[in-house]
Design a protein around this motif. Structure first.
Motif, PDB file in Angstrom:
ATOM      1  N   CYS A 147       0.850  -1.190   0.000  1.00  9.13           N
ATOM      2  CA  CYS A 147       0.000   0.000   0.000  1.00  9.13           C
ATOM      3  C   CYS A 147       0.888   1.243   0.000  1.00  9.13           C
ATOM      4  N   CYS A 150      -0.026   3.137   3.660  1.00  5.52           N
ATOM      5  CA  CYS A 150       0.305   2.609   4.988  1.00  5.52           C
ATOM      6  C   CYS A 150       1.324   1.465   4.919  1.00  5.52           C
ATOM      7  N   CYS A 166      -6.003  -1.198  -0.645  1.00  5.81           N
ATOM      8  CA  CYS A 166      -5.637  -1.645   0.697  1.00  5.81           C
ATOM      9  C   CYS A 166      -6.873  -1.848   1.583  1.00  5.81           C
ATOM     10  N   CYS A 169      -6.666   0.914   4.673  1.00  5.76           N
ATOM     11  CA  CYS A 169      -6.809   2.372   4.546  1.00  5.76           C
ATOM     12  C   CYS A 169      -7.349   2.801   3.190  1.00  5.76           C
ATOM     13  N   GLY A 171      -5.797   2.724   0.470  1.00  9.08           N
ATOM     14  CA  GLY A 171      -4.696   3.211  -0.388  1.00  9.08           C
ATOM     15  C   GLY A 171      -4.482   2.311  -1.598  1.00  9.08           C
TER      16      GLY A 171
END
Ligand code: ADP
Ligand code: ZN
Length: 265
Positions: A147, A150, A166, A169, A171
């Motif tokens: 990611c 994170c 992700c 999060c 991402g």
């Protein structure tokens, strides 16, 4: 897998608050993901790889960045004179001192270990034990992706719920620039030559615990904790030449939390 020896996560969070933990393991052994699990308990994650990549991204034209980037692109170790001050600066921050931290990817040389232990008392070193056969295979054949936000790692063995995104999060997932076969072989070689030999020294300086990814044959375990590939439970050849099943992300988190509970609760 054993039932949680702790009643709730808050109890474990309290027990590990302020602890200083270092993570060891070759490339592809899951240091990043174990770091996420430890971060979830309130420890601050300090990663040498992430710190270096951030330093290069922030100021790509600086001498330090150009110098560091050239080593990283080749999969070589960045010189101690560059990495030691960066890491020590991170660790001296107030938040690391009060919450505790998880140090990932440092120390990687004897000189780095000496610099660290001369300044900071470490509570625990964790060694991630992953069969050699799986290290390169997991990254390359498993198509490792991380990611961008994170740094959580995924692969075909640990799929995200939605491809490219992700779970934690939202991402974007990308392949790391240094995740190709030549660089990984080189990073593994460096690990064998420079990092592994000073594990006995670490053992003298702090408590060293091994966290294996494989299961014993007879271990009875819910399939949701096992690594699968295309829907089948995946078996790996261990360094001892036998076949074993492996824990997936969730399984490793349970194993890690069990170990911390035994240690600190
Ligand atoms: P991995 O553990 O998968 O090899 P990292 O993200 O930890 O990846 O590191 C990426 C690169 O950053 C390394 O190949 C190396 O060039 C550099 N690096 C990270 N940590 C250190 C360190 N402690 N000492 C020297 N170089 C480092
Ligand atoms: Zn993420």
């Amino acid at each position: 897998m054993k039932k949680h020896p702790w009643k709730n996560l808050d109890k474990l969070k309290n027990a590990v608050r302020g602890k200083k933990i270092i993570l060891f393991g070759p490339p592809g052994s899951g240091k990043g993901n174990r770091s996420r699990d430890l971060e979830a308990l309130g420890l601050v994650h300090v990663s040498s790889g992430i710190a270096l990549r951030a330093a290069v991204k922030d100021d790509p034209e600086s001498d330090l960045s150009k110098n560091a980037a050239s080593y990283m692109e080749q999969g070589a170790l960045v010189p101690d004179e560059i990495i030691v001050p960066i890491i020590m600066e991170h660790l001296s921050q107030e938040k690391c001192q009060t919450n505790g931290f998880i140090l990932d990817g440092f120390p990687r040389t004897q000189a780095q270990a000496e610099a660290l232990f001369s300044k900071i008392k470490i509570d625990l070193a964790l060694y991630l034990d992953v069969p050699r056969k799986f290290l390169v295979f997991g990254i390359i054949e498993g198509n490792r992706r991380v990611c961008v936000e994170c740094a959580t790692g995924y692969s075909d063995f640990d799929l995200p719920h939605i491809e490219g995104v992700c779970d934690k999060c939202g991402g974007k997932l990308v392949t790391r620039a240094d995740d190709h076969i030549e660089t990984i072989e080189k990073r593994l070689k460096l690990y064998d030559e420079q990092t592994k030999p000073f594990l006995p020294y670490i053992k003298v300086k702090t408590a060293l615990e091994i966290l294996p990814i494989t299961l014993r044959d007879e271990e009875d375990i819910d399939e949701k904790y096992l690594k699968t590939l295309k829907g089948q439970v995946y078996w790996v050849e261990t360094d001892q030449g036998v076949k074993a099943r492996m824990l997936n992300l969730e399984g490793m988190r349970e194993r890690l939390y069990n170990l911390l509970a035994e240690k600190f609760l």
